[in-house]
Design an enzyme around this catalytic site. Structure first.
Site, mmCIF file in Angstrom:
data_model
loop_
_atom_site.group_PDB
_atom_site.id
_atom_site.type_symbol
_atom_site.label_atom_id
_atom_site.label_comp_id
_atom_site.label_asym_id
_atom_site.label_seq_id
_atom_site.Cartn_x
_atom_site.Cartn_y
_atom_site.Cartn_z
ATOM 1 N NE ARG A 39 -3.531 0.334 2.595
ATOM 2 C CZ ARG A 39 -3.418 1.088 3.695
ATOM 3 N NH1 ARG A 39 -2.708 0.679 4.714
ATOM 4 N NH2 ARG A 39 -4.033 2.236 3.779
ATOM 5 C CE LYS A 71 1.890 -4.860 6.617
ATOM 6 N NZ LYS A 71 1.571 -3.598 5.980
ATOM 7 N NE ARG A 84 2.998 7.641 13.146
ATOM 8 C CZ ARG A 84 3.240 8.729 13.856
ATOM 9 N NH1 ARG A 84 3.476 8.630 15.135
ATOM 10 N NH2 ARG A 84 3.221 9.929 13.313
HETATM 11 C C1 BTN Z 1 0.651 -3.697 2.434
HETATM 12 O O1 BTN Z 1 1.353 -2.740 2.107
HETATM 13 O O2 BTN Z 1 0.444 -3.976 3.614
HETATM 14 C C2 BTN Z 1 0.024 -4.547 1.366
HETATM 15 C C3 BTN Z 1 0.923 -5.653 0.887
HETATM 16 C C4 BTN Z 1 0.335 -6.504 -0.196
HETATM 17 C C5 BTN Z 1 1.330 -7.484 -0.771
HETATM 18 C C6 BTN Z 1 0.695 -8.477 -1.678
HETATM 19 S S1 BTN Z 1 1.774 -9.812 -2.090
HETATM 20 C C7 BTN Z 1 0.653 -10.378 -3.282
HETATM 21 C C8 BTN Z 1 0.088 -9.160 -3.983
HETATM 22 N N1 BTN Z 1 0.959 -8.754 -5.058
HETATM 23 C C9 BTN Z 1 1.528 -7.570 -4.834
HETATM 24 O O3 BTN Z 1 2.325 -6.996 -5.594
HETATM 25 N N2 BTN Z 1 1.104 -7.076 -3.668
HETATM 26 C C10 BTN Z 1 0.179 -7.970 -3.019
#
Ligand code: BTN
Length: 329
Positions: free
Chosen positions: A126, A191, A327
């Site tokens: 994100r 996390k 946070r």
């Molecule tokens: C975050 O920032 O918390 C979200 C992370 C999401 C990662 C997943 S891995 C599978 C899918 N493909 C990606 O490129 N991102 C999501």
């Protein structure tokens, strides 16, 4: 580094964690012993440790739990498979989300199109972040689903996805998880997983949603050195009782497809209470960041559309939007 089919065949043979002689491996692959040694040496680049002992051959200590499409599909309850169009397992992709977004225009499926990868070379998180995606360690999975009533009908979906993930992990014996708005999965404030939701198509009518999930399963500190926040993996939480990545993937598919199928009719209100039960920092002071702006308050919960409710010095305020981060204060 490109993981080609020779390397994958070798990895499948060595996944059992036993010793295999250079001669046997060379015979299976139709390559010389020297070529076996060279191929195995290159595995270091993707973080796979290979031990070699004179007279015994090569082994991957502890073995590897590789993803297997057939094993995953067999472990998804049969009635759920009725809503699954396709499950794909790829060795390497830039991003499973990008792959499904590109496929959306040509997909002629009804039901979920699901894709998992052993590694991602450009995993996305994100707010423009990268998602560390080392080989054969974690779960990188995306699910694409078509909705009929536009994005208004899927308000709060990203929070409900968090609820489905926690339910799937609970069913796999992992307890004590919490959700940080909108959908970070935490264990003791660290996390464990994150979700990236992306939309394509007509936002006021038929549209496709790609739900991307990254879940840390067994990651080394070296592989996580780029992560700039406290993190944890399932192996640390559950130890030896942790199910295989294939079993975890099947349980996640079961819960997430169940959610996607019913969401337009049930909406977020059906999941709100569960989200609040799992919410991290409920009733505690928090800080929201929205670009350069910050807002302090006490977390009260969420609205029926998934917007965050906080109590501030000037009264209750409600926040919504993908660019907000939260946070503890
Ligand atoms: C975050 O920032 O918390 C979200 C992370 C999401 C990662 C997943 S891995 C599978 C899918 N493909 C990606 O490129 N991102 C999501």
């Amino acid at each position: 580094m490109q993981i080609n089919s020779t390397l994958m065949t070798l990895l499948h043979v060595m996944a059992d964690g036993r010793y295999h002689s250079g001669e046997t491996l060379g015979g299976i692959l139709g390559i010389s012993r020297a070529a076996v040694w060279k191929t195995l040496s290159s595995l270091k680049q993707v973080g796979v440790v290979v031990e070699s002992v004179k007279g015994k051959g090569y082994c991957i200590p502890g073995g590897l739990s590789l993803l297997d499409q057939a094993v995953i599909q067999d472990a998804v309850p049969i009635e759920r498979l009725q809503d699954v169009a396709l499950i794909e397992v790829k060795t390497e992709l830039d991003s499973t989300n990008s792959y499904l977004l590109q496929a959306y225009d040509t997909d002629a499926f009804t039901g979920a199109h699901i894709c998992l990868a052993e590694m991602q070379t450009a995993g996305r998180g994100r707010r423009g972040r990268t998602w560390q995606s080392p080989f054969a360690k974690n779960i990188y999975m995306s699910l694409s689903w078509q909705f009929e009533q536009g994005i208004a009908a899927i308000e709060g979906l990203s929070l409900a996805v968090g609820v489905a993930i926690v339910s799937a992990l609970q069913q796999s014996g992992v307890h004590g998880l919490s959700l940080k708005w909108p959908n970070d999965v935490l264990y003791q404030g660290k996390k464990l997983g994150g979700v990236l939701l992306e939309i394509s198509g007509d936002v006021s009518g038929r549209c496709g949603v790609v739900v991307g999930l990254g879940l840390n399963v067994a990651m080394s500190s070296a592989e996580a050195s780029q992560i700039d926040q406290p993190w944890i993996d399932l192996k640390t939480i559950a130890g030896e009782s942790l199910p295989s990545r294939n079993a975890l993937a099947a349980s996640l598919i079961d819960h997430l497809v169940g959610l996607l199928k019913d969401f337009e009719s049930r909406r977020f209100k059906a999941y709100r209470e569960q989200w609040q039960q799992h919410a991290a920092y409920m009733g505690e002071p928090i800080t929201l960041s929205m670009g350069a702006r910050t807002q302090q308050g006490v977390l009260l919960g969420v609205e029926e559309n998934g917007a965050l409710r906080i109590s501030t010095e000037t009264g209750e305020q409600v926040f919504v939007g993908g660019e907000i981060s939260m946070r503890p204060a």
